[in-house]
Design a protein around this motif. Structure first.
Motif, PDB file in Angstrom:
ATOM      1  N   LEU A 135      -4.856   5.068   2.700  1.00 56.68           N
ATOM      2  CA  LEU A 135      -6.180   5.072   2.059  1.00 56.68           C
ATOM      3  C   LEU A 135      -6.424   6.387   1.312  1.00 56.68           C
ATOM      4  O   LEU A 135      -7.554   6.887   1.267  1.00 56.68           O
TER       5      LEU A 135
ATOM      6  N   ARG B 241     -10.934  -7.077   4.862  1.00 57.42           N
ATOM      7  CA  ARG B 241      -9.691  -6.432   4.444  1.00 57.42           C
ATOM      8  C   ARG B 241      -9.181  -5.540   5.561  1.00 57.42           C
ATOM      9  O   ARG B 241      -9.958  -4.860   6.223  1.00 57.42           O
TER      10      ARG B 241
ATOM     11  N   HIS C 146       0.831  -1.208   0.000  1.00 54.85           N
ATOM     12  CA  HIS C 146       0.000   0.000   0.000  1.00 54.85           C
ATOM     13  C   HIS C 146       0.863   1.255   0.000  1.00 54.85           C
ATOM     14  O   HIS C 146       0.736   2.111  -0.865  1.00 54.85           O
TER      15      HIS C 146
ATOM     16  N   LEU D 271      -2.240  -3.725   2.353  1.00 50.14           N
ATOM     17  CA  LEU D 271      -3.671  -4.004   2.404  1.00 50.14           C
ATOM     18  C   LEU D 271      -3.822  -5.498   2.167  1.00 50.14           C
ATOM     19  O   LEU D 271      -3.408  -6.014   1.122  1.00 50.14           O
TER      20      LEU D 271
ATOM     21  N   SER E  55     -16.065  -2.644   2.615  1.00 47.17           N
ATOM     22  CA  SER E  55     -15.800  -2.698   1.181  1.00 47.17           C
ATOM     23  C   SER E  55     -16.931  -3.433   0.488  1.00 47.17           C
ATOM     24  O   SER E  55     -17.419  -4.453   0.989  1.00 47.17           O
TER      25      SER E  55
ATOM     26  N   LEU F 147      -5.854  -2.778   6.897  1.00 44.90           N
ATOM     27  CA  LEU F 147      -4.670  -1.971   6.638  1.00 44.90           C
ATOM     28  C   LEU F 147      -3.659  -2.286   7.735  1.00 44.90           C
ATOM     29  O   LEU F 147      -3.975  -2.201   8.910  1.00 44.90           O
TER      30      LEU F 147
ATOM     31  N   THR G  44      -2.688   5.069  11.093  1.00 43.60           N
ATOM     32  CA  THR G  44      -3.584   3.959  10.768  1.00 43.60           C
ATOM     33  C   THR G  44      -4.904   4.052  11.524  1.00 43.60           C
ATOM     34  O   THR G  44      -5.810   3.250  11.283  1.00 43.60           O
TER      35      THR G  44
ATOM     36  N   ALA H 210      -8.416   3.831   9.790  1.00 48.88           N
ATOM     37  CA  ALA H 210      -9.171   2.635   9.414  1.00 48.88           C
ATOM     38  C   ALA H 210     -10.591   2.609   9.982  1.00 48.88           C
ATOM     39  O   ALA H 210     -11.558   2.490   9.220  1.00 48.88           O
TER      40      ALA H 210
END
Length: 288
Positions: free
Chosen positions: A205, A123, A62, A68, A114, A125, A172, A175
């Protein structure tokens, strides 16, 4: 999934996990007795009182130090009525080893909402840290690698009672914030406005957040804290300085009292933001 049977003794890794698998089990028994248990969890392929096996099906670079990764349930039961349930903002715990050892430990990761995932997939991160114990394990994962997970955990519930929602994320910590945003802007019951202040050294992201600009009620600004690892997309606001009390105060001063603030980041970061907010707004603050 069996919600009544107690966890196996070897399911506890004795590393001080929060929440401990036995504490979760006791709380679940209490809710069952009070009639408060959510029955849909009976069909969940992940459990908060035992570990489920998920294999890696995709692992994509990523950023320089992050991945990811998509996991898919690979347990014994694959019935059609089995699904993967979690609320936006909740997290799962990954166990360090498939074996039961005294050196096992867990780390928390937030599944990202998602639309293009299978019903038994999630999924995450993951940022890798030099010398990090779980980072070493994540770095060695390949397609097909099996991992142990339990969850979901977290008591945040989305509310549509607020005219404005300010979200402040660090690194992070984007997320859970991202998943909450996705859920809210796609829900016709939400008629408010979302403002995101994202503080980071590198923008995680980035494409996904930028895509959210298509929604009329979402806007964001990025604060790089002096880092040069970000770049501006069209019509995007990226600051090289850190987020300060001035920017937060400017946002809040023209708002009514009907404002909710969500915070997710490191302990020191979240504590500083929360302490400042309490001086100008002492309610409707949630820290992930």
């Amino acid at each position: 999934m069996d919600l009544i049977g107690p966890p196996n003794q070897e399911d506890c890794c004795n590393s001080g996990c929060n929440p401990c698998i036995f504490d979760v089990y006791e709380e679940k028994l209490r809710k069952i007795k009070l009639g408060q248990h959510n029955l849909k969890m009976l069909k969940n392929c992940i459990s908060d009182t035992s570990y489920s096996t998920f294999r890696v099906i995709t692992k994509l670079k990523h950023t320089e130090n992050s991945f990811l990764i998509i996991f898919e349930y690979s347990g014994q039961s694959q019935s059609d009525d089995l699904n993967l349930y979690f609320e936006p903002g909740q997290h799962f715990l990954m166990k360090s080893s498939l074996k039961s050892t005294s050196e096992s430990f867990t780390r928390a990761y937030t599944p990202l909402l998602s639309d293009n995932l299978g019903r038994l997939q999630f999924r995450i991160l993951v940022k890798l840290y030099e010398g990090g114990m779980m980072s070493k394990i994540i770095n060695k994962l390949n397609i097909g690698s099996e991992t142990l997970w339990r969850g979901p955990y977290g008591d945040f519930k989305i509310s549509y009672d607020f005219r404005d929602v300010l979200m402040i994320a660090q690194g992070t910590g984007i997320a859970p914030i991202y998943s909450v945003i996705i859920k809210m802007v796609n829900d016709e019951n939400f008629e408010g406005f979302i403002k995101l202040f994202y503080c980071c050294n590198e923008i995680f992201l980035h494409d996904e957040i930028y895509e959210l600009k298509k929604y009329w009620n979402f806007d964001y600004e990025v604060f790089l804290g002096g880092s040069k690892k970000g770049f501006c997309k069209y019509n995007e606001i990226v600051h090289e300085n850190r987020l300060g009390e001035t920017q937060i105060g400017e946002f809040l001063k023209n708002k009514s009292e009907n404002v909710q603030v969500l915070i997710c980041g490191g302990e020191n970061f979240s504590g500083c933001i929360k302490n400042y907010l309490k001086s100008v707004q002492d309610k409707n603050i949630f820290v992930f």
